[in-house]
Enzyme design. Sequence first.
Site, PDB file in Angstrom:
ATOM      1  N   CYS A 195      34.461  54.494 106.650  1.00  0.00           N
ATOM      2  CA  CYS A 195      35.649  53.645 106.532  1.00  0.00           C
ATOM      3  C   CYS A 195      36.919  54.441 106.815  1.00  0.00           C
ATOM      4  O   CYS A 195      36.954  55.658 106.676  1.00  0.00           O
ATOM      5  CB  CYS A 195      35.726  53.046 105.135  1.00  0.00           C
ATOM      6  SG  CYS A 195      34.282  52.064 104.677  1.00  0.00           S
ATOM      7  N   ARG A 213      36.723  53.890 112.663  1.00  0.00           N
ATOM      8  CA  ARG A 213      35.900  54.291 111.527  1.00  0.00           C
ATOM      9  C   ARG A 213      35.251  53.098 110.839  1.00  0.00           C
ATOM     10  O   ARG A 213      34.415  53.275 109.939  1.00  0.00           O
ATOM     11  CB  ARG A 213      36.735  55.071 110.520  1.00  0.00           C
ATOM     12  CG  ARG A 213      37.338  56.348 111.069  1.00  0.00           C
ATOM     13  CD  ARG A 213      38.158  57.060 110.025  1.00  0.00           C
ATOM     14  NE  ARG A 213      37.323  57.563 108.944  1.00  0.00           N
ATOM     15  CZ  ARG A 213      36.777  58.778 108.911  1.00  0.00           C
ATOM     16  NH1 ARG A 213      36.971  59.603 109.908  1.00  0.00           N
ATOM     17  NH2 ARG A 213      36.049  59.155 107.894  1.00  0.00           N
ATOM     18  N   TRP A 219      33.725  49.737 107.024  1.00  0.00           N
ATOM     19  CA  TRP A 219      32.388  49.723 107.620  1.00  0.00           C
ATOM     20  C   TRP A 219      31.450  49.403 106.472  1.00  0.00           C
ATOM     21  O   TRP A 219      31.263  50.207 105.568  1.00  0.00           O
ATOM     22  CB  TRP A 219      32.059  51.082 108.243  1.00  0.00           C
ATOM     23  CG  TRP A 219      30.794  51.097 109.042  1.00  0.00           C
ATOM     24  CD1 TRP A 219      30.631  50.733 110.334  1.00  0.00           C
ATOM     25  CD2 TRP A 219      29.500  51.519 108.582  1.00  0.00           C
ATOM     26  NE1 TRP A 219      29.323  50.895 110.717  1.00  0.00           N
ATOM     27  CE2 TRP A 219      28.604  51.370 109.667  1.00  0.00           C
ATOM     28  CE3 TRP A 219      28.996  52.001 107.370  1.00  0.00           C
ATOM     29  CZ2 TRP A 219      27.250  51.690 109.570  1.00  0.00           C
ATOM     30  CZ3 TRP A 219      27.642  52.309 107.265  1.00  0.00           C
ATOM     31  CH2 TRP A 219      26.788  52.151 108.362  1.00  0.00           C
ATOM     32  N   ASN A 258      36.223  55.449 100.697  1.00  0.00           N
ATOM     33  CA  ASN A 258      35.344  55.802 101.815  1.00  0.00           C
ATOM     34  C   ASN A 258      34.187  56.584 101.237  1.00  0.00           C
ATOM     35  O   ASN A 258      34.379  57.660 100.663  1.00  0.00           O
ATOM     36  CB  ASN A 258      36.104  56.646 102.845  1.00  0.00           C
ATOM     37  CG  ASN A 258      35.194  57.160 103.950  1.00  0.00           C
ATOM     38  OD1 ASN A 258      34.192  56.541 104.280  1.00  0.00           O
ATOM     39  ND2 ASN A 258      35.547  58.301 104.519  1.00  0.00           N
ATOM     40  N   GLY A 259      32.970  56.059 101.367  1.00  0.00           N
ATOM     41  CA  GLY A 259      31.800  56.745 100.823  1.00  0.00           C
ATOM     42  C   GLY A 259      30.832  55.768 100.189  1.00  0.00           C
ATOM     43  O   GLY A 259      30.915  54.551 100.392  1.00  0.00           O
ATOM     44  N   GLU A 316      20.446  62.326 125.233  1.00  0.00           N
ATOM     45  CA  GLU A 316      21.836  61.941 125.032  1.00  0.00           C
ATOM     46  C   GLU A 316      22.195  60.724 125.876  1.00  0.00           C
ATOM     47  O   GLU A 316      22.882  59.811 125.404  1.00  0.00           O
ATOM     48  CB  GLU A 316      22.758  63.118 125.362  1.00  0.00           C
ATOM     49  CG  GLU A 316      24.233  62.793 125.343  1.00  0.00           C
ATOM     50  CD  GLU A 316      24.753  62.275 124.019  1.00  0.00           C
ATOM     51  OE1 GLU A 316      25.891  61.771 123.985  1.00  0.00           O
ATOM     52  OE2 GLU A 316      24.030  62.354 122.991  1.00  0.00           O
ATOM     53  N   LYS A 346      23.633  57.102 124.448  1.00  0.00           N
ATOM     54  CA  LYS A 346      24.892  56.513 124.904  1.00  0.00           C
ATOM     55  C   LYS A 346      24.701  55.055 125.309  1.00  0.00           C
ATOM     56  O   LYS A 346      25.481  54.184 124.947  1.00  0.00           O
ATOM     57  CB  LYS A 346      25.451  57.292 126.102  1.00  0.00           C
ATOM     58  CG  LYS A 346      26.171  58.554 125.761  1.00  0.00           C
ATOM     59  CD  LYS A 346      27.471  58.262 125.058  1.00  0.00           C
ATOM     60  CE  LYS A 346      27.733  59.310 124.003  1.00  0.00           C
ATOM     61  NZ  LYS A 346      26.817  59.439 122.909  1.00  0.00           N
ATOM     62  N   GLU A 389      23.736  52.646 122.260  1.00  0.00           N
ATOM     63  CA  GLU A 389      24.716  52.419 121.213  1.00  0.00           C
ATOM     64  C   GLU A 389      25.877  51.542 121.654  1.00  0.00           C
ATOM     65  O   GLU A 389      26.503  50.883 120.816  1.00  0.00           O
ATOM     66  CB  GLU A 389      25.219  53.741 120.628  1.00  0.00           C
ATOM     67  CG  GLU A 389      26.043  54.609 121.538  1.00  0.00           C
ATOM     68  CD  GLU A 389      26.444  55.919 120.869  1.00  0.00           C
ATOM     69  OE1 GLU A 389      26.474  55.994 119.626  1.00  0.00           O
ATOM     70  OE2 GLU A 389      26.731  56.884 121.590  1.00  0.00           O
ATOM     71  N   HIS A 403       0.528  60.068 128.324  1.00  0.00           N
ATOM     72  CA  HIS A 403      -0.013  60.113 126.970  1.00  0.00           C
ATOM     73  C   HIS A 403       0.410  58.882 126.164  1.00  0.00           C
ATOM     74  O   HIS A 403       0.507  58.946 124.934  1.00  0.00           O
ATOM     75  CB  HIS A 403       0.442  61.400 126.277  1.00  0.00           C
ATOM     76  CG  HIS A 403      -0.070  62.634 126.931  1.00  0.00           C
ATOM     77  ND1 HIS A 403      -1.330  63.145 126.720  1.00  0.00           N
ATOM     78  CD2 HIS A 403       0.510  63.453 127.849  1.00  0.00           C
ATOM     79  CE1 HIS A 403      -1.504  64.228 127.451  1.00  0.00           C
ATOM     80  NE2 HIS A 403      -0.394  64.431 128.153  1.00  0.00           N
ATOM     81  N   LYS A 435      32.568  55.915 113.665  1.00  0.00           N
ATOM     82  CA  LYS A 435      32.691  57.207 114.345  1.00  0.00           C
ATOM     83  C   LYS A 435      32.147  58.356 113.521  1.00  0.00           C
ATOM     84  O   LYS A 435      31.392  59.177 114.005  1.00  0.00           O
ATOM     85  CB  LYS A 435      34.160  57.459 114.688  1.00  0.00           C
ATOM     86  CG  LYS A 435      34.417  58.773 115.406  1.00  0.00           C
ATOM     87  CD  LYS A 435      33.785  58.792 116.777  1.00  0.00           C
ATOM     88  CE  LYS A 435      34.128  60.038 117.549  1.00  0.00           C
ATOM     89  NZ  LYS A 435      33.425  60.110 118.832  1.00  0.00           N
TER      90      LYS A 435
END
Length: 607
Positions: A2, A27, A76, A100-101, A480, A484, A487, A503, A602
């Site tokens: 947040c 955030r 968030w 925030n947390g 990576e 990208k 997301e 396999h 973020k």
Amino acid sequence: MCGIIGYVGKKDAKKVLINGLQTLEYRGYDSAGIAYFSDRVIRILKTVGKVSCLKDKVAEQAGNDATTCGIGHTRWATHGGVSDTNSHPHTAGKVTLIHNGIIENYKELQEELAEKGRFPVSQTDTEIAAMVIDDCYHGDPENAIRNAVRKLQGAYGFCIMFEDIPETIYAIRNGSPLVAAHTDRGSIIASDMVALVSYTKQYFVLKEGHIAKMTKDEILVRDENGSVYGPNIHHISWDVAAAKKGGYDYFMMKEIREQPAALRNTIKPRMVNGLPDFTADEVSDDIFHDISRIVITACGTAMHAGLMGKNMIERLCRVPVTVDIASEFRYQDPIIDDKTLLITVSQSGETADTLAALRLAKERGAKTLSVVNVKGSSIARESDYVLYTHAGPEIAVASTKAYSVQVAVMYLIAFRLAYVSGKISEEETKHYMSEMMFTVDQVEEVLGYDNQVESIAKRLKKTEDIFYLGRGLDYALSCEGSLKLKEISYIHCEAYAAGELKHGTISLITDNVPVIALATQPDVYAKIISNVQEVRSRGAKVILITTPGAAVDAVLCDHQITLPETDPLFSPFVAAVVLQYLAYYVAVEKGLNVDQPRNLAKSVTVE
């Protein structure tokens, strides 16, 4: 996670809070709210949706309210769904706070409060925290905060106002970041310095467990013993323009294009007489002596940078390296001792799982070196040594330039370790450094591939599954690239080491399934092309990324992207731009908000 902000001073607090929340919206953007003193009464306005919705509500319902003190939050969601009721700020009795947390023991605390006849109106852990502080409040706010946080388990960054103490904000943190500053315009605090840079370039990081008391005239900081002290002041090296879009539609595109500058800013200060040098970072070569292994731990994109580091360190230094996902690290009882060098990688320097891994490694006697982008962050402060990346602010949730500079630092570590251990000569080391600087120019050249990649992206926007293939360095980069794309475009995609196709994975390849194959490494080129032939024969649509001179049969792929001439060891820096462009343009073609993908924030400051 947040975004939080508090301000008390001479300006209109509502405007300061709204402006700050807009910079912090990356955030969290499920809901937003503010609380402020007006005529000695705390008024709260909050709403589901983005900060723009809150801005409209404030203009409509509080446009004429005079206020110089308030707190603001962009959420968030963790505990409780997305609703007005669950939005912050939360009030209990005389206490109003933002958070925030995550409070891990909120359920037990809720039961204790229920026995006293106190019940929350929301489904959030934050309201429980407010109730606990209020329950401890008997006129002394700092004493109430101290007593309350002794009961709280988990991570938190709190900004708190007490109804009977106007024009004053209190703050405390554990795990979650808080940075603050005082200027002639007042005092300001936030979860990220991007909210401060419009007012000052001088800031300090509130230490865990310390309480800040903010008024328009000063910020008093007290340690756990109640002693007042002067915090360590840091300087923001970038200006407010760096935290704005600068004419781009999205921050992500701006940040992709900032990569050459970020790379030069990260590499050049550590290049002395053509050699990698960490003297200015106060990182002694002693850290590389008497180690038997290296462990790299990180989350998400930073972990993928760690995979690059593993490849380069093992290749050049012949030291065994493991890369562990930080969220799993503590729970696998890792083999760590005083012969271990732990390298943590985190853009924010506040990633909760990575910080926990760092603390465990230090407990077991390991040397610790961290790669972070934020000065004064928790991981930076708690590490034995730190190498700062110089990416500047990265606002888009999907990391681009921060990833590139993390990889660059990993290469520098590999070069320095190989050099001081005698695995490579001075001449070889200088050659590697020269090639890396040359590669930055190639990164600048590949920025001009945007139209080519956009054309390919148009053909991918309706697909449901995409696969990435690579070997060696190309496989690490594929991980990576896949992250990208998924997301920000919400397309299911996976990265596979190409040799693993037979396999099991090849069963997923059907007609017209896109496969993005990286083929930039000469030593495994023939093998990756063989794997491409396998998926091609099963109907895959192949996008092949190669280097100049690579022999490619025209029927082997639907699209070929040829990178500028680059030393194969450094091709990931160049190819990364192509994969970032691909993710960006697919998301744009789908009409999505590139900077604010759903369900993501973020900085992950909770476990």
